[in-house]
Design a protein around this motif. Structure first.
Motif, PDB file in Angstrom:
ATOM      1  N   PRO A  27       0.815  -1.223   0.000  1.00  0.00           N
ATOM      2  CA  PRO A  27       0.000   0.000   0.000  1.00  0.00           C
ATOM      3  C   PRO A  27       0.844   1.267   0.000  1.00  0.00           C
ATOM      4  N   ILE A  28       2.010   1.230   0.661  1.00  0.00           N
ATOM      5  CA  ILE A  28       2.850   2.439   0.706  1.00  0.00           C
ATOM      6  C   ILE A  28       3.364   2.774  -0.699  1.00  0.00           C
ATOM      7  N   MET A  29       3.664   1.742  -1.485  1.00  0.00           N
ATOM      8  CA  MET A  29       4.075   2.002  -2.885  1.00  0.00           C
ATOM      9  C   MET A  29       2.966   2.747  -3.620  1.00  0.00           C
ATOM     10  N   THR A  30       1.710   2.345  -3.381  1.00  0.00           N
ATOM     11  CA  THR A  30       0.615   3.012  -4.107  1.00  0.00           C
ATOM     12  C   THR A  30       0.389   4.425  -3.563  1.00  0.00           C
ATOM     13  N   ALA A  31       0.695   4.633  -2.269  1.00  0.00           N
ATOM     14  CA  ALA A  31       0.519   5.971  -1.686  1.00  0.00           C
ATOM     15  C   ALA A  31       1.435   6.988  -2.370  1.00  0.00           C
ATOM     16  N   CYS A  32       2.549   6.502  -2.960  1.00  0.00           N
ATOM     17  CA  CYS A  32       3.480   7.417  -3.649  1.00  0.00           C
ATOM     18  C   CYS A  32       2.818   8.095  -4.859  1.00  0.00           C
ATOM     19  N   ILE A  33       1.718   7.511  -5.333  1.00  0.00           N
ATOM     20  CA  ILE A  33       1.005   8.136  -6.464  1.00  0.00           C
ATOM     21  C   ILE A  33       0.392   9.471  -6.025  1.00  0.00           C
ATOM     22  N   LEU A  34       0.028   9.549  -4.728  1.00  0.00           N
ATOM     23  CA  LEU A  34      -0.774  10.682  -4.246  1.00  0.00           C
ATOM     24  C   LEU A  34      -0.141  12.045  -4.541  1.00  0.00           C
ATOM     25  N   ALA A  35       1.184  12.153  -4.316  1.00  0.00           N
ATOM     26  CA  ALA A  35       1.852  13.437  -4.562  1.00  0.00           C
ATOM     27  C   ALA A  35       2.974  13.219  -5.557  1.00  0.00           C
ATOM     28  N   PRO A  36       2.985  13.962  -6.682  1.00  0.00           N
ATOM     29  CA  PRO A  36       4.024  13.767  -7.684  1.00  0.00           C
ATOM     30  C   PRO A  36       5.406  14.064  -7.093  1.00  0.00           C
ATOM     31  N   GLY A  37       6.393  13.221  -7.418  1.00  0.00           N
ATOM     32  CA  GLY A  37       7.741  13.469  -6.935  1.00  0.00           C
ATOM     33  C   GLY A  37       8.481  12.179  -6.654  1.00  0.00           C
ATOM     34  N   GLN A  38       9.650  12.322  -6.021  1.00  0.00           N
ATOM     35  CA  GLN A  38      10.523  11.150  -5.808  1.00  0.00           C
ATOM     36  C   GLN A  38      10.507  10.673  -4.357  1.00  0.00           C
ATOM     37  N   TYR A  39      10.416   9.364  -4.205  1.00  0.00           N
ATOM     38  CA  TYR A  39      10.362   8.724  -2.887  1.00  0.00           C
ATOM     39  C   TYR A  39      11.432   7.639  -2.850  1.00  0.00           C
ATOM     40  N   LYS A  40      11.953   7.391  -1.626  1.00  0.00           N
ATOM     41  CA  LYS A  40      12.835   6.228  -1.462  1.00  0.00           C
ATOM     42  C   LYS A  40      12.290   5.384  -0.310  1.00  0.00           C
ATOM     43  N   LEU A  41      12.014   4.119  -0.596  1.00  0.00           N
ATOM     44  CA  LEU A  41      11.561   3.191   0.438  1.00  0.00           C
ATOM     45  C   LEU A  41      12.701   2.219   0.704  1.00  0.00           C
ATOM     46  N   THR A  42      13.042   2.027   1.988  1.00  0.00           N
ATOM     47  CA  THR A  42      14.132   1.103   2.320  1.00  0.00           C
ATOM     48  C   THR A  42      13.578  -0.111   3.062  1.00  0.00           C
ATOM     49  N   ASN A  43      14.417  -1.147   3.181  1.00  0.00           N
ATOM     50  CA  ASN A  43      14.027  -2.437   3.766  1.00  0.00           C
ATOM     51  C   ASN A  43      12.846  -3.046   3.000  1.00  0.00           C
ATOM     52  N   VAL A  44      12.917  -2.950   1.679  1.00  0.00           N
ATOM     53  CA  VAL A  44      11.857  -3.501   0.824  1.00  0.00           C
ATOM     54  C   VAL A  44      12.253  -4.924   0.404  1.00  0.00           C
ATOM     55  N   PRO A  45      11.416  -5.919   0.687  1.00  0.00           N
ATOM     56  CA  PRO A  45      11.787  -7.286   0.320  1.00  0.00           C
ATOM     57  C   PRO A  45      11.772  -7.482  -1.198  1.00  0.00           C
ATOM     58  N   LEU A 105      13.735   0.900  -2.888  1.00  0.00           N
ATOM     59  CA  LEU A 105      12.955   1.244  -4.074  1.00  0.00           C
ATOM     60  C   LEU A 105      12.997   2.751  -4.245  1.00  0.00           C
ATOM     61  N   ILE A 106      13.304   3.188  -5.448  1.00  0.00           N
ATOM     62  CA  ILE A 106      13.168   4.617  -5.753  1.00  0.00           C
ATOM     63  C   ILE A 106      11.960   4.723  -6.675  1.00  0.00           C
ATOM     64  N   ILE A 107      11.000   5.517  -6.258  1.00  0.00           N
ATOM     65  CA  ILE A 107       9.766   5.654  -7.042  1.00  0.00           C
ATOM     66  C   ILE A 107       9.597   7.131  -7.380  1.00  0.00           C
ATOM     67  N   ASN A 108       9.495   7.415  -8.674  1.00  0.00           N
ATOM     68  CA  ASN A 108       9.217   8.796  -9.065  1.00  0.00           C
ATOM     69  C   ASN A 108       7.856   8.837  -9.761  1.00  0.00           C
ATOM     70  N   THR A 109       6.936   9.581  -9.161  1.00  0.00           N
ATOM     71  CA  THR A 109       5.549   9.580  -9.674  1.00  0.00           C
ATOM     72  C   THR A 109       5.202  10.896 -10.376  1.00  0.00           C
ATOM     73  N   GLU A 110       6.264  11.663 -10.725  1.00  0.00           N
ATOM     74  CA  GLU A 110       6.065  12.953 -11.394  1.00  0.00           C
ATOM     75  C   GLU A 110       5.217  12.811 -12.663  1.00  0.00           C
ATOM     76  N   VAL A 170       7.746  11.821   0.378  1.00  0.00           N
ATOM     77  CA  VAL A 170       8.593  11.526   1.546  1.00  0.00           C
ATOM     78  C   VAL A 170       9.950  11.091   0.999  1.00  0.00           C
ATOM     79  N   LYS A 171      11.015  11.771   1.418  1.00  0.00           N
ATOM     80  CA  LYS A 171      12.347  11.501   0.827  1.00  0.00           C
ATOM     81  C   LYS A 171      12.801  10.066   1.084  1.00  0.00           C
ATOM     82  N   GLU A 172      12.669   9.609   2.342  1.00  0.00           N
ATOM     83  CA  GLU A 172      13.145   8.266   2.663  1.00  0.00           C
ATOM     84  C   GLU A 172      12.299   7.672   3.777  1.00  0.00           C
ATOM     85  N   PHE A 173      11.948   6.400   3.636  1.00  0.00           N
ATOM     86  CA  PHE A 173      11.049   5.776   4.620  1.00  0.00           C
ATOM     87  C   PHE A 173      11.380   4.296   4.724  1.00  0.00           C
ATOM     88  N   GLU A 174      11.473   3.804   5.972  1.00  0.00           N
ATOM     89  CA  GLU A 174      11.864   2.407   6.175  1.00  0.00           C
ATOM     90  C   GLU A 174      10.643   1.530   6.459  1.00  0.00           C
TER      91      GLU A 174
END
Ligand code: UD1
Length: 419
Positions: A27-45, A71-76, A223-227
């Motif tokens: 679900p957090i991956m899909t939440a990155c759609i909400l605001a355009p921009g770059q996110y980094k998620l760490t400890n991703v299996p 994971l680096i996700i850019n939703t721009e 969110v720049k980085e999130f574990e």
């Protein structure tokens, strides 16, 4: 197709690191759609399901790269608010994009998931809630098309639903006014989603409780980085396996607070549990006491560990009951455990397991992610060799499970038909 081969009988001893939680990261991956921009998620299996979700985000227009469990996700440049059938049918969690797409684009076209090995898994709570929030929701050629600007209201879920709570949360964060969700899921994965959304600028209160109050905001930011938190189901799987095989394991990076009910029942079943520096240590002599168990929403015993618990009870010193109150049809593993010699009868959602002295290896078949884990556990303790087919299910939810078990002393390997 690959198989997992297990020669049963070895104790499990040593330390392993638990990976990030699949059900939290999706679900957090899909939440990155909400605001355009770059996110980094760490400890991703590194799992089939996280790769499927990455592919879905790419189809929506995001850039997604994965390396070293980040994971680096850019939703721009997201521009296609649509989740196609070919992805949704392989992973129901794809349905999570409905809320974020509706929030960002005012329209969302998401394939209905269809059937599942656990019996019916409807999405009616999701759809009813979005209608109550003011969206128009229609079914067209197998696709749900939701449209409109959401307006806050009170949602009363009939039963606790992890997916519906997460989906509605992601729509409600930008709705006009206040949304109250009664009977919300309070699984750790939902709490983590709330924390992530609040870091984006959402205003969600009531975290860790069954009532969530969301004050809609106009704008969210990346969110720049999130574990991602440790996977409590992977942790529980290794604990149950050691309880039945005997030995001593230490789980590094497992969160005991997320597993309290499971740890209590493991102690009742005869294991010794200690928590040291946040790590969980389980010691077992392999003798299992019979313990009845019912699955419930968090903080109850998770349905995602029901099949593994059943494997444990097959060798208990008496008869035990398992009731699945979350998924009444989630029992396809019974037929396979029976092939190993287990004695189990089923009446509606209640299984009765008569403990026996020994299981015997056989050819068996996975039917879903957690059922596969239960078969591996049973095979690890059975006399002789077992061969488990259709293991693509296990790769959806467990990273390198056979390597982790091997590092603990198990005789288990993957056999490819191509070799
Ligand atoms: C999530 C987990 C899954 C876990 C389940 C229950 C993810 C990706 N998956 O699935 O591993 O087993 O929670 O903890 O996080 N229901 C309805 N209508 C709906 C929605 C749900 O009737 O619209 C019912 C379901 O059939 C089930 C119960 O509610 O009986 C709980 O399901 P839910 O919590 O929604 O499961 P998922 O979110 O699909």
């Amino acid at each position: 197709m690959d198989k997992i081969i297990v020669k049963g009988g070895n104790q499990l001893n040593g330390k392993i690191k638990i990976g990030g939680a699949k059900n939290a990261v999706l679900p957090i991956m899909t939440a990155c759609i909400l605001a355009p921009g770059q996110y980094k998620l760490t400890n991703v299996p590194n799992l089939k399901d996280t790769r499927t979700m990455s592919e879905l985000l790419r189809r929506i227009g995001a850039d997604v790269t994965y390396s070293n469990h980040s994971l680096i996700i850019n939703t721009e440049n997201c521009n296609t608010p649509e989740a196609p059938y070919d992805l949704v049918k392989t992973m129901r969690a794809s349905f999570y994009v409905l809320g974020p797409l509706l929030s960002r684009f005012g329209i969302s076209k998401v394939s209905l998931p269809g059937g599942c090995a656990w019996g019916p898994r409807p999405v009616d709570y999701h759809l009813k809630a979005f209608k109550e929030l003011g969206a128009s929701v229609e079914l067209d050629s197998g696709y749900i098309i939701a449209k409109g600007k959401l307006i806050g209201c009170t949602i009363n879920f009939e039963n606790v639903s992890v997916g519906a709570t997460g989906n509605v949360l992601m729509g409600a964060v930008t709705a006009k006014g206040i949304t109250k969700i009664n009977n919300a899921a309070r699984e750790p994965e939902i709490t983590l989603l709330c924390e992530f959304l609040n870091l984006m600028g959402a205003k969600i209160k009531g975290l860790n409780s069954n009532t969530l109050i969301i004050e809609g905001v106009d704008k969210l930011s990346p969110v720049k980085e999130f574990e991602i938190v440790p996977d409590r189901i992977e942790a529980g799987t290794f604990l149950i396996a050691t309880a039945i095989c005997g030995g001593e394991i230490e789980l590094i990076d497992a969160n005991p607070d997320h597993l309290q009910t499971v740890l209590n029942l493991l102690v009742k079943a005869g294991s010794e549990i200690n928590i040291k520096d946040g790590n969980i240590i389980l010691k077992s002599n392999g003798k299992i006491k019979h313990v009845d168990m019912e699955t419930e929403p968090f903080p109850g015993f998770p349905t995602d560990l029901q099949a593994q618990w059943m494997a444990l009870m097959t060798l208990a010193d008496g008869t035990s009951l398992i009731v699945d109150n979350v998924y009444a049809d989630r029992f396809t593993h019974i037929a396979e455990l029976t092939r190993l010699g287990a004695i189990i009868s089923l009446e509606k959602n209640k299984a009765t397991i008569t403990g026996i002295k020994k299981l015997k290896g056989a050819e068996i078949m996975s039917t879903d992610i957690r059922a596969s884990a239960s078969l591996i556990i049973a095979a690890l303790v059975a006399n002789g060799e077992s061969s488990i087919s259709r293991i693509y299910h296990i790769d959806r939810g467990y990273e390198k499970i056979e390597e982790k078990f091997r590092s603990l002393g198990a005789n288990i390997w993957r056999k490819s038909d191509r070799n």
